[in-house]
Design a protein around this motif. Structure first.
Motif, short mmCIF file in Angstrom:
data_model
loop_
_atom_site.label_atom_id
_atom_site.label_comp_id
_atom_site.label_asym_id
_atom_site.label_seq_id
_atom_site.Cartn_x
_atom_site.Cartn_y
_atom_site.Cartn_z
N LEU A 174 0.66 -1.30 -0.01
CA LEU A 174 0.08 0.04 -0.13
C LEU A 174 0.92 1.40 0.19
CD1 LEU A 174 -3.12 1.03 0.83
CD2 LEU A 174 -2.15 1.18 2.93
N ASP A 175 0.49 2.19 -0.80
CA ASP A 175 1.11 3.62 -0.72
C ASP A 175 0.51 4.43 0.15
OD1 ASP A 175 2.43 5.88 -1.22
OD2 ASP A 175 2.45 5.99 -3.35
N LEU A 176 0.87 4.34 1.49
CA LEU A 176 0.17 4.99 2.50
C LEU A 176 0.21 6.46 2.34
CD1 LEU A 176 -1.43 4.13 4.55
CD2 LEU A 176 0.21 4.33 6.15
N ASN A 177 1.37 6.75 1.62
CA ASN A 177 1.68 8.25 1.63
C ASN A 177 0.81 8.80 0.70
OD1 ASN A 177 3.77 9.87 2.62
ND2 ASN A 177 4.39 10.63 0.59
N LEU A 178 0.42 8.22 -0.38
CA LEU A 178 -0.51 8.67 -1.18
C LEU A 178 -1.82 8.98 -0.77
CD1 LEU A 178 -0.95 9.64 -4.53
CD2 LEU A 178 -1.50 7.15 -4.84
N VAL A 179 -2.32 7.77 0.29
CA VAL A 179 -3.37 7.98 0.88
C VAL A 179 -3.60 9.35 1.64
CG1 VAL A 179 -5.07 6.78 2.84
CG2 VAL A 179 -3.75 5.27 1.00
N GLY A 180 -2.51 9.50 2.34
CA GLY A 180 -2.40 10.43 3.30
C GLY A 180 -2.68 11.90 2.56
N ILE A 181 -1.77 11.77 1.42
CA ILE A 181 -1.80 13.15 0.70
C ILE A 181 -3.33 13.44 0.15
CG2 ILE A 181 -1.15 14.26 -1.67
CD1 ILE A 181 1.68 12.75 -1.14
N GLU A 182 -3.75 12.51 -0.54
CA GLU A 182 -5.43 12.41 -0.99
C GLU A 182 -6.42 12.91 0.14
OE1 GLU A 182 -6.83 12.33 -3.81
OE2 GLU A 182 -5.04 11.80 -4.87
N TYR A 183 -6.17 12.55 1.46
CA TYR A 183 -7.29 12.72 2.52
C TYR A 183 -6.78 13.92 3.16
CZ TYR A 183 -10.06 9.04 1.23
OH TYR A 183 -10.68 8.02 0.48
#
Lengths: 119, 119
Positions: B39-48
């Protein structure tokens, strides 16, 4: 018809204040607010309709599946947003001293009836 | 230091996948993802991060108190965002088969240690 369902959700939820059925475009269909409250539920719906749409868009980008529910906890309230269709959602406002879990359950339980009415 | 706290949150939450400590500007400080996940958790964080900032702004406009938590339920995951300071939040991702309540509790329990580290 919608008002009865919204009323069922609000009055059966401990600390329930009001519920609104609304489009992601911020246009409300119906709402129910308990009498003693002067809350502008329409404004709450409008403010959150746009962010809910963005959250749904983010979920799509991240490929984590369709958005089903958003719960917002602030100092004074819970706002629970339950996605119904691609165009409509129902939002319930609950006092912080109220029962958040009960609110989530009631939205889920009544979502079927709301969806049927929207068809 | 942050990674240990994030690891504590993730490994103690049934179905926990990863946690990220991030600014509302989308710049991550630290993260922990369980090994087998890609999982690209960084991308999740950025999106949210952006939508969380907007939800916080809406709460301010509506005068419903400071934003404390946002929970997002999609078809496949729970994403629980816990506000830490005016600038930072921690987000936890949990599988739909996992324990959402446990995740919320762990974020709350560890938020004090995270806040202390941010000072």
């Amino acid at each position: 018809m919608f008002k009865n369902i919204l009323e069922t959700i609000v009055v059966n939820c401990s600390g329930g204040i009001g519920a609104v059925l609304m489009g992601y475009d911020g246009i409300g269909i119906d709402q129910y607010v308990i009498e003693e409250k002067t809350l502008d539920l329409n404004l709450v719906g409008i403010e959150y309709s746009n962010v809910t749409k963005e959250i749904a868009g983010a979920a799509e980008i991240l490929n984590i599946g369709k958005l089903q529910e958003v719960s917002i906890k602030t100092e004074f309230y819970y706002v629970i947003i339950h996605a119904l269709t691609d165009d409509y959602f129902v939002a319930l406002m609950v006092e912080r001293s109220g029962n958040y879990g009960q609110g989530r359950y009631l939205l889920m339980r009544e979502s079927h009836a709301l969806r049927l009415g929207l068809e």
